[in-house]
Design an enzyme around this catalytic site. Sequence first.
Site, PDB file in Angstrom:
ATOM      1  N   GLY A  34      -8.781  53.840  42.571  1.00  0.00           N
ATOM      2  CA  GLY A  34      -8.090  54.456  41.434  1.00  0.00           C
ATOM      3  C   GLY A  34      -6.870  55.258  41.839  1.00  0.00           C
ATOM      4  CB  ALA A  84      -2.424  70.776  41.770  1.00  0.00           C
ATOM      5  CB  ILE A  85       1.182  67.190  40.277  1.00  0.00           C
ATOM      6  CG1 ILE A  85      -0.181  66.522  40.131  1.00  0.00           C
ATOM      7  CG2 ILE A  85       2.266  66.130  40.497  1.00  0.00           C
ATOM      8  CD1 ILE A  85      -0.331  65.665  38.882  1.00  0.00           C
ATOM      9  CB  SER A 103       2.606  73.706  43.630  1.00  0.00           C
ATOM     10  OG  SER A 103       2.836  74.599  42.566  1.00  0.00           O
ATOM     11  CB  ALA A 110       4.912  67.759  38.083  1.00  0.00           C
ATOM     12  CB  VAL A 133      -3.138  63.804  34.114  1.00  0.00           C
ATOM     13  CG1 VAL A 133      -2.544  63.804  35.514  1.00  0.00           C
ATOM     14  CG2 VAL A 133      -4.374  64.682  34.053  1.00  0.00           C
ATOM     15  CG  ASP A 169      -8.739  62.891  35.820  1.00  0.00           C
ATOM     16  OD1 ASP A 169      -9.622  63.667  36.219  1.00  0.00           O
ATOM     17  OD2 ASP A 169      -7.696  62.654  36.462  1.00  0.00           O
ATOM     18  CG  HIS A 182     -14.010  87.443  65.749  1.00  0.00           C
ATOM     19  ND1 HIS A 182     -13.021  87.810  64.870  1.00  0.00           N
ATOM     20  CD2 HIS A 182     -13.598  87.846  66.979  1.00  0.00           C
ATOM     21  CE1 HIS A 182     -12.054  88.429  65.530  1.00  0.00           C
ATOM     22  NE2 HIS A 182     -12.387  88.463  66.832  1.00  0.00           N
TER      23      HIS A 182
END
Length: 469
Positions: free
Chosen positions: A38, A181-182, A184, A267, A270, A309, A448
């Site tokens: 996809g 997100a897209i 940036s 952008a 969607v 989506d 650490h």
Amino acid sequence: MAYDVIVIGSGPGGYPAAIRASQLGFKTAIIEKESLGGICLNWGCIPTKALIKSAQVYDYMKHSSNYGLSATDVKQDFGAVVKRSRGVADKMSKGVAFLMRKNKIDVIMGYAKITGKGKIEVTAADNSKQTLEAKNIVIATGGRSRELPNLKQDGKKIIGYREALVLPQQPKSMIIVGSGAIGSEFAYFYNSMGTKVTIVEFMPRIVPVEDEEISKELEKQYKKQGIDIMTNASVEKADTAGNGVRATVKKQDGSTVTLEADILLSAVGVVANVENIGLETVGIKTDRGKVVTDKYLQTNVPGFYAIGDCTPNQALAHKASREGIVAAEHIAYTEKKTTHLPEPLDYGNIPGCTYCVPEVSSVGMTEKAAKEAGYNIKVGKFPFMASGKATAAGATEGFVKIIYDAKYGELLGAHMIGFNVTEMIAEVVTARKLETTGHEILTAVHPHPTMSEAVKEATAVAYGEATDI
């Protein structure tokens, strides 16, 4: 052809649904109109990360002297970078094909349309048609780039994310509309490669779904990198008559300014792929352009499920993957192959990640949301400037911010910006799943030096027990 389960769409929701259905003993088929995997594997998550990695390596090479090294005549080959990205995507798609064979799932290439209860017509690339039948059908048709009415994508000067992945030449300048997100991620990539980037964001701050302090920090880092940012601004129109694009941008005070660039990348999110797939034929309900489901991903029509989506909630690959498994396991329960219901998703504990530099990750409530929900909160913030590992890595930008309920110590949310924080957020997701308290995070010994110990350090700040800041 008759099956127990048919999945429409082979993205990160569809192919896990098919695999889980097969594992549970169902004769399963998956229908895909383009490429296995996809959008995520072919035109989204995976190839963008490949581009970003190339940009990161290029940045390292340009700043090698910071690490006591010398790299001279450092250059980038835009075409080779794009080619590598496509190779990564192709490899992952072939991996999905292997998984289909391994799990004995029939792969049917073509465009699927629901024609009745349990019936699907598949139109192949050569326009030949076949009809498939299944007792249970999972709709996993995904989404596509949203088009604004005044920013119609022509695929050349006004483009969406697909074109941004495979531009034949690197543009000298680019306007990016939208800073989620897209937007940036592409802003970081193109700017790092040498394109002059301007972000135009309609909301008051970039990455607007994130905590306000995260937005401020990313904006600060982007401006240091040379990215221009306009917030509270909207592109009213775009003229493509000349060599490039002339965008008229309306600012908060009502005034306008004209931006010029080679390319404009839209952008702005969607939109679900729910048109022309036959939902209305069987009466499947939609709301605001998405398929309505219950907590087990069932639609209002028995035998039909929807995931990913094309449904409400977050448009994220990992959310879709889990939904696919829940749907398959619910089918198994209804068909009496299992004796227990699957656990529904907790949509309040789905992590979000943006793979720009510095990276951004988050889960749960923002500080503002926690206050609005009526919580009395404890907030701790640990800057990577105080981290030994971050200092050694030369990546001191950003911080970890963590939010607790003051009364019971419930971990309400975490927000991170910095190097590799998309890998760090899983600790908090798991902790929240286990209903962990601040005390347990504090007393769990973190290794650490690591970046991830910043989660413990931020918790110590929240409880007034910090020893490293």
